[in-house]
Scaffold this motif. Structure first.
Motif, PDB file in Angstrom:
ATOM      1  N   ASN A 137     -24.958  14.373-101.691  1.00 22.02           N
ATOM      2  CA  ASN A 137     -23.819  14.407-100.767  1.00 22.02           C
ATOM      3  C   ASN A 137     -22.540  13.988-101.486  1.00 22.02           C
ATOM      4  OD1 ASN A 137     -22.054  14.334 -98.626  1.00 22.02           O
ATOM      5  ND2 ASN A 137     -22.947  12.526 -97.674  1.00 22.02           N
ATOM      6  N   SER A 138     -21.664  14.927-101.690  1.00 24.77           N
ATOM      7  CA  SER A 138     -20.367  14.612-102.294  1.00 24.77           C
ATOM      8  C   SER A 138     -19.214  15.048-101.403  1.00 24.77           C
ATOM      9  CB  SER A 138     -20.241  15.297-103.668  1.00 24.77           C
ATOM     10  OG  SER A 138     -20.365  16.698-103.531  1.00 24.77           O
ATOM     11  N   VAL A 139     -19.538  15.384-100.142  1.00 28.81           N
ATOM     12  CA  VAL A 139     -18.514  15.960 -99.271  1.00 28.81           C
ATOM     13  C   VAL A 139     -18.013  15.000 -98.199  1.00 28.81           C
ATOM     14  CG1 VAL A 139     -19.376  18.292 -99.641  1.00 28.81           C
ATOM     15  CG2 VAL A 139     -20.212  16.980 -97.698  1.00 28.81           C
ATOM     16  N   THR A 140     -18.735  13.899 -97.947  1.00 32.97           N
ATOM     17  CA  THR A 140     -18.290  12.983 -96.897  1.00 32.97           C
ATOM     18  C   THR A 140     -18.093  11.576 -97.453  1.00 32.97           C
ATOM     19  OG1 THR A 140     -20.496  12.274 -96.153  1.00 32.97           O
ATOM     20  CG2 THR A 140     -19.608  14.299 -95.199  1.00 32.97           C
ATOM     21  N   THR A 141     -17.182  10.845 -96.832  1.00 37.05           N
ATOM     22  CA  THR A 141     -16.934   9.451 -97.191  1.00 37.05           C
ATOM     23  C   THR A 141     -17.959   8.531 -96.553  1.00 37.05           C
ATOM     24  OG1 THR A 141     -14.563   9.933 -97.287  1.00 37.05           O
ATOM     25  CG2 THR A 141     -15.186   7.614 -97.171  1.00 37.05           C
ATOM     26  N   VAL A 142     -18.422   8.906 -95.350  1.00 35.81           N
ATOM     27  CA  VAL A 142     -19.316   8.057 -94.554  1.00 35.81           C
ATOM     28  C   VAL A 142     -20.574   8.842 -94.186  1.00 35.81           C
ATOM     29  CG1 VAL A 142     -19.502   6.621 -92.475  1.00 35.81           C
ATOM     30  CG2 VAL A 142     -17.274   6.947 -93.562  1.00 35.81           C
ATOM     31  N   VAL A 143     -21.686   8.151 -94.130  1.00 39.85           N
ATOM     32  CA  VAL A 143     -22.919   8.719 -93.581  1.00 39.85           C
ATOM     33  C   VAL A 143     -23.410   7.775 -92.493  1.00 39.85           C
ATOM     34  CG1 VAL A 143     -24.374   7.591 -95.317  1.00 39.85           C
ATOM     35  CG2 VAL A 143     -25.230   9.619 -94.121  1.00 39.85           C
TER      36      VAL A 143
END
Length: 318
Positions: free
Chosen positions: A223-229
């Motif tokens: 995952n390199s597309v979101t700041t938060v999970v």
């Protein structure tokens, strides 16, 4: 005296072992879970609803590329902020904290007052907490922060250890100043996602990816597309366990996934309470300077702000 039952999340992803523990051992019925439905939306005109209901597969075929393109544009627009750093700046150690129990009824009161969903209340509170946290740490405040949210899916195949979940990309409107404006924006985004084809597409993609060899899976699960999970999951509405050993609290804490995601949160309801866990990579906010418990403190304050300022007429136009 108390015991702690701890299991790695990989044992619970398929929900089979949790189902064995909760339903067979503790005799608790599984809660019904809402399922994303890309073929229906209350916001569409009657003719569009009728067409999408009878021609669902064809509708998904034509709507799918549009939804995927929209998600890609969101990633390009909203994944740039001071907390979305490169992998080499992350320390891979967590600045984390777990909340005191939050009353489910408190969240429901806000939900009913503001005419929104349970998940929207928690997401809006987390968004407001991030905004305050970033402000005090003198970070620049982005208009939106992109968050990957895991979603439960009903009707898990019985006694099979497999992934049975999906997910969506949610915009968290950190740029909005007023708590109710943030809640309104989160709820509007949630309503759009309910009629999106992405949750269904991701569900089948996860089934396919889960059957690949580990070396291949690692290539497509970074995952390199979101700041938060994050995740918001419902649990049993009443207590579990035995007379001698009642389960007083259940909480879930996952990692930040592979890639450069630096923040995570999870919310799990159990026995009329909600337990929230937050985590921040120490490369973003070092625990020796600002503990993650501050983020939880601000989240609870945000819930109170929303409740105090909530209007009885809260409508969202999509």
């Amino acid at each position: 005296m108390f015991d702690i039952f701890r299991a790695h999340h990989v044992l619970a992803d398929g929900f089979s072992l949790l189902k064995l523990l909760i339903m067979d051992v503790c005799a608790v019925k599984q809660l019904p879970i809402a399922q994303p439905n890309p073929n229906h939306s209350q916001n569409r005109k009657p003719m569009i609803r009728k067409i999408s209901r009878y021609f669902g597969p064809f509708y998904m075929l034509f709507r799918g590329p549009f939804d995927i393109a929209t998600a890609i544009l969101d990633v390009m627009a909203y994944n740039k902020n001071d907390w979305h750093v490169s992998e080499n700046k992350l320390k891979r150690t967590l600045n984390s904290a777990i909340s005191n129990d939050i009353s489910v009824q408190t969240v429901k009161d806000i939900k009913n007052l503001c005419n929104c969903s349970f998940a929207s209340v928690l997401l809006a509170a987390y968004t407001g907490a991030m905004r305050k946290f970033m402000t005090e740490a003198e970070y620049s405040i982005p208009d939106n922060i992109l968050c990957a949210i895991a979603l439960p899916v009903p009707n898990h195949p019985k006694y099979k250890l497999r992934n049975h979940a999906t997910g969506v990309l949610v915009r968290l409107p950190t740029g909005l100043v007023k708590p109710l404006d943030r809640l309104k924006a989160v709820q509007a985004n949630q309503q759009k996602l309910r009629s999106s084809t992405l949750p269904v597409t991701i569900f089948y993609a996860m089934t396919l990816i889960g059957g690949l060899f580990a070396c291949m899976t690692r290539m497509v699960t970074k995952n390199s597309v979101t700041t938060v999970v994050g995740s918001i999951f419902p649990g049993p509405s009443h207590g579990m366990g035995t007379d001698r050993f009642p389960a007083r609290q259940i909480s879930y804490g996952g990692g930040l996934t592979r890639g450069n995601t630096g923040l995570g949160f999870s919310a799990l309801s159990y026995n009329s309470k909600v337990s929230v866990i937050v985590g921040i990579d120490n490369g973003i906010v070092d625990s020796s300077k600002v503990p993650a418990s501050k983020l939880l403190e601000y989240m609870l304050q945000e819930l109170e702000l929303i409740k105090d300022t909530g209007a009885s007429t809260f409508t969202v136009q999509v």
